[in-house]
Design a protein around this motif. Structure first.
Motif, PDB file in Angstrom:
ATOM      1  N   GLN A 171       1.057   4.054  -2.905  1.00 54.89           N
ATOM      2  CA  GLN A 171       0.775   5.468  -2.658  1.00 54.89           C
ATOM      3  C   GLN A 171       1.924   6.348  -3.158  1.00 54.89           C
ATOM      4  O   GLN A 171       1.690   7.404  -3.743  1.00 54.89           O
ATOM      5  N   ARG A 216       0.827  -1.211   0.000  1.00 56.88           N
ATOM      6  CA  ARG A 216       0.000   0.000   0.000  1.00 56.88           C
ATOM      7  C   ARG A 216       0.859   1.257   0.000  1.00 56.88           C
ATOM      8  O   ARG A 216       0.614   2.201  -0.747  1.00 56.88           O
ATOM      9  N   GLU A 217       1.894   1.262   0.856  1.00 57.12           N
ATOM     10  CA  GLU A 217       2.783   2.423   0.933  1.00 57.12           C
ATOM     11  C   GLU A 217       3.504   2.661  -0.398  1.00 57.12           C
ATOM     12  O   GLU A 217       3.603   3.791  -0.866  1.00 57.12           O
ATOM     13  N   GLU A 230       1.653   8.991  -6.181  1.00 55.05           N
ATOM     14  CA  GLU A 230       1.944  10.407  -5.937  1.00 55.05           C
ATOM     15  C   GLU A 230       2.842  10.980  -7.030  1.00 55.05           C
ATOM     16  O   GLU A 230       2.615  12.082  -7.522  1.00 55.05           O
TER      17      GLU A 230
END
Length: 155
Positions: free
Chosen positions: A13, A9-10, A17
């Motif tokens: 993200q 997930r990190e 971004e």
């Protein structure tokens, strides 16, 4: 399947971004463009006398990726994430580097042939080396697709 869900997930993200519209297809196309540019650079260096100097220097500079990878593996101790490191860095380099060496060798020989052959023989030599580079280009296409799929599956 390699990363735990929180890390995945990190990572997703962070990628979203910086590259909000990046897809697996775009990633593969970017890898393909970059790899084909490498083959074309070597091809055009082989068509000139300066290629005798440029091609070895170019291959030396491309080998820094492998050297930095080995240094990273030895100093940073990334053993908990070794699958990601090897899949994202080592596998593409191991697949591409032999193709770059073969292309460099052929184009290095073609640069030398500019000295020794007559105009008619030189055209035959250029056509033969161009055919070989076309085969290497097709192999580079295949390797680029494999690398794009591998990196997409890793992340």
């Amino acid at each position: 399947g390699i990363l735990d869900p929180q890390t995945c997930r990190e990572l997703g993200q962070d990628v979203a971004e910086y590259y909000p519209t990046l897809s697996g297809k775009e990633l593969s196309l970017n890898i393909l463009k970059t790899n084909l540019a490498e083959i074309f650079k070597e091809y055009f260096c082989g068509l000139c006398l300066l290629g005798i100097v440029i091609i070895p220097v170019y291959l030396f500079l491309k080998s820094f990726n492998l050297g930095f990878f080995v240094l990273f593996m030895l100093t940073q101790n990334p053993w908990q994430d070794w699958k990601i490191v090897c899949g994202a860095v080592l596998a593409p380099q191991l697949l591409l580097f032999p193709l770059l060496i073969a292309a460099s060798w052929q184009m290095f020989q073609m640069s030398f042939s500019l000295f020794y052959y007559s105009r008619r023989e030189l055209m035959k030599e250029i056509l033969a080396k161009s055919g070989f580079m076309l085969i290497l280009t097709l192999l580079m296409l295949l390797v680029s697709l494999i690398i794009g799929g591998l990196i997409t599956k890793l992340f």
